[in-house]
Design a protein around this motif. Structure first.
Motif, short mmCIF file in Angstrom:
data_model
loop_
_atom_site.label_atom_id
_atom_site.label_comp_id
_atom_site.label_asym_id
_atom_site.label_seq_id
_atom_site.Cartn_x
_atom_site.Cartn_y
_atom_site.Cartn_z
N THR A 47 -4.07 7.12 -4.18
CA THR A 47 -3.22 7.11 -2.99
C THR A 47 -2.18 6.00 -2.99
OG1 THR A 47 -4.85 5.77 -1.84
CG2 THR A 47 -4.97 8.15 -1.52
N GLN B 151 1.72 6.98 -2.79
CA GLN B 151 2.21 7.45 -1.50
C GLN B 151 2.24 6.33 -0.47
OE1 GLN B 151 -0.87 10.45 -0.92
NE2 GLN B 151 -1.47 9.47 0.98
N TRP B 152 1.33 5.37 -0.53
CA TRP B 152 1.33 4.26 0.41
C TRP B 152 2.42 3.25 0.12
CZ3 TRP B 152 -4.38 2.32 1.06
CH2 TRP B 152 -5.12 3.29 1.76
#
Length: 93
Positions: free
Chosen positions: A21, A24-25
């Motif tokens: 993730t 995307q963060w």
């Protein structure tokens, strides 16, 4: 989304971060995340947060019982410079 990480207090470097993730963060591609290697979190800290994190985290690990969970927030920044606040749960083993 959850991220699992392993931070080495002696070397002050990330040993492992599940990078699924992170792009995307934080706005980094998987290739950029891999290229950062052990200095991964060093790229994301907000000004002054790294020292606060290391001091608080080290204190928690010295004083917490095995399996105890400590929670706190971390102020980070994305590649573009915009802020991101993470809620963190830490346990020692």
């Amino acid at each position: 989304p959850d991220v699992i990480g392993l931070y080495d207090l002696q070397t002050r470097r990330s040993r492992y971060v599940s990078a699924v993730t992170l792009p995307q963060w934080f706005g980094y591609t998987p290739e950029e995340v891999e290229a950062l290697g052990g200095n991964l979190l060093g790229q994301f800290w907000d000004e002054g947060e790294k020292a606060r994190f290391e001091a608080g985290f080290a204190h928690a690990l010295r004083t917490m019982a095995d399996g105890e969970v400590v929670t706190f927030t971390m102020k980070m920044r994305r590649k573009a410079g915009t802020p991101l606040v993470l809620f963190v749960r830490v346990t020692s083993f």
